[in-house]
Design a protein around this motif. Sequence first.
Motif, PDB file in Angstrom:
ATOM      1  N   ILE A  33       8.245   3.361  -8.411  1.00  0.00           N
ATOM      2  CA  ILE A  33       6.983   2.985  -7.476  1.00  0.00           C
ATOM      3  C   ILE A  33       7.158   1.700  -6.931  1.00  0.00           C
ATOM      4  CG2 ILE A  33       4.437   2.476  -7.735  1.00  0.00           C
ATOM      5  CD1 ILE A  33       5.352   5.510  -7.440  1.00  0.00           C
ATOM      6  N   GLN A  34       7.738   0.627  -7.831  1.00  0.00           N
ATOM      7  CA  GLN A  34       8.115  -0.641  -7.352  1.00  0.00           C
ATOM      8  C   GLN A  34       8.822  -0.838  -5.998  1.00  0.00           C
ATOM      9  OE1 GLN A  34       6.409  -3.647  -8.603  1.00  0.00           O
ATOM     10  NE2 GLN A  34       7.015  -4.318  -6.694  1.00  0.00           N
ATOM     11  N   SER A  37       6.469   0.495  -3.238  1.00  0.00           N
ATOM     12  CA  SER A  37       5.775  -0.407  -2.896  1.00  0.00           C
ATOM     13  C   SER A  37       6.238  -1.832  -1.934  1.00  0.00           C
ATOM     14  CB  SER A  37       4.767  -0.964  -4.048  1.00  0.00           C
ATOM     15  OG  SER A  37       5.434  -1.657  -4.791  1.00  0.00           O
ATOM     16  N   ASN A  43       1.228  -3.557  -2.356  1.00  0.00           N
ATOM     17  CA  ASN A  43       0.696  -3.847  -3.941  1.00  0.00           C
ATOM     18  C   ASN A  43       1.172  -2.559  -4.525  1.00  0.00           C
ATOM     19  OD1 ASN A  43      -0.223  -3.822  -6.432  1.00  0.00           O
ATOM     20  ND2 ASN A  43      -1.307  -5.782  -5.501  1.00  0.00           N
ATOM     21  N   ARG A  44       1.697  -2.490  -5.836  1.00  0.00           N
ATOM     22  CA  ARG A  44       2.029  -1.226  -6.473  1.00  0.00           C
ATOM     23  C   ARG A  44       0.769  -0.652  -6.576  1.00  0.00           C
ATOM     24  NH1 ARG A  44       5.449  -0.211 -11.529  1.00  0.00           N
ATOM     25  NH2 ARG A  44       3.508   0.161 -12.478  1.00  0.00           N
TER      26      ARG A  44
END
Length: 181
Positions: A33-34, A37, A43-44
């Motif tokens: 997910i990082q 993003s 932002n995550r």
Amino acid sequence: MAKKDRRIIRTQEAIKKAFLELMSEKTCDSITIQDISDRANINRATVYLHYLDKFDLLDKIMEEHINNMVNICESEAEMDWIESTVHCMEYLERNYLFFSTMLASEGAQYFRSRFVQHNIEEFKKDIDITKGKNVGQSEDIVAEFVANAYVGVVEWWLRNKMPYPPRVMAEKVGDLLERNL
């Protein structure tokens, strides 16, 4: 039906685009997910605001494209094979990143099987085993054959960076479909 905020739409599009770009570079399992993003420049927590996890994101992207293909097929029910196929090929071209990632990279076999299943259902509407060249054939076998051949040709077209324009490809594929249905 309430109108969706443009900012939400832009954010979701950025997330989807980032995810697909990452999938074209590495396996789904290695994407975080990082990563998504960072690539989308958000932002995550924003990713989690829209999707449960990367698998939910992938499922929603696949569902969106399958639904779009269903809508194209339904809106073109009265068209001949070639004209209908032109619209499908143009859709594939407009969404090259998604389809090339999902079909040509072998990164998402689940999507391929859903895409084949969608095509089986669509082709079954046009199969007539009571007359002509398909007399005595099984409707299931004809639909399976044609759908897998169609998806295979689409994979080839995408893997080779669309060497024919959508209309030319549609004419060639439409002619083959007419021969087999």
